[in-house]
Design a protein around this motif. Structure first.
Motif, PDB file in Angstrom:
ATOM      1  N   ALA A  21       1.058   8.354  10.250  1.00  9.63           N
ATOM      2  CA  ALA A  21       2.313   8.162   9.514  1.00  9.63           C
ATOM      3  C   ALA A  21       3.509   8.189  10.463  1.00  9.63           C
ATOM      4  O   ALA A  21       4.433   7.371  10.332  1.00  9.63           O
ATOM      5  N   HIS A  24       3.635   4.967  12.510  1.00 14.79           N
ATOM      6  CA  HIS A  24       4.084   3.872  11.651  1.00 14.79           C
ATOM      7  C   HIS A  24       5.604   3.940  11.456  1.00 14.79           C
ATOM      8  O   HIS A  24       6.294   2.916  11.531  1.00 14.79           O
ATOM      9  N   TYR A  25       6.136   5.120  11.231  1.00 15.31           N
ATOM     10  CA  TYR A  25       7.581   5.301  11.061  1.00 15.31           C
ATOM     11  C   TYR A  25       8.339   4.892  12.325  1.00 15.31           C
ATOM     12  O   TYR A  25       9.353   4.191  12.257  1.00 15.31           O
TER      13      TYR A  25
END
Length: 84
Positions: A21, A24-25
């Motif tokens: 996550a 991805h951010y």
């Protein structure tokens, strides 16, 4: 499976998910920042083109004015003396 094994599996799974996550951010934010750079470059080119067109138009106007008026270069002449 023992409690320690289940806890380890859960911990590593959560850590892996959090890592994915986060990456991805970061990628999404970098992509947005790069896109803003492209927008700034396009705006800079647009302004540069406008300035070039303005310069060319001013040059044409200057040429037209020089055709209509007689202008002589006084830079080679001696400056007038005071009191004369």
């Amino acid at each position: 499976m023992s409690r320690a094994a289940k806890g380890t599996l859960l911990g590593t799974t959560l850590l892996c998910g959090a890592t994915v996550a986060f990456v991805h951010y970061v990628q999404t934010s970098e992509k947005a920042a790069m896109h803003q750079g492209v927008i700034r470059d396009e705006e800079r080119r647009r302004i540069q083109l406008e300035r070039k067109l303005d310069f060319e138009m001013q040059k044409q106007l200057q040429d037209e004015m020089l055709k209509e008026q007689s202008v002589r270069d006084t830079s080679d002449e001696a400056p007038p003396l005071k009191g004369q």
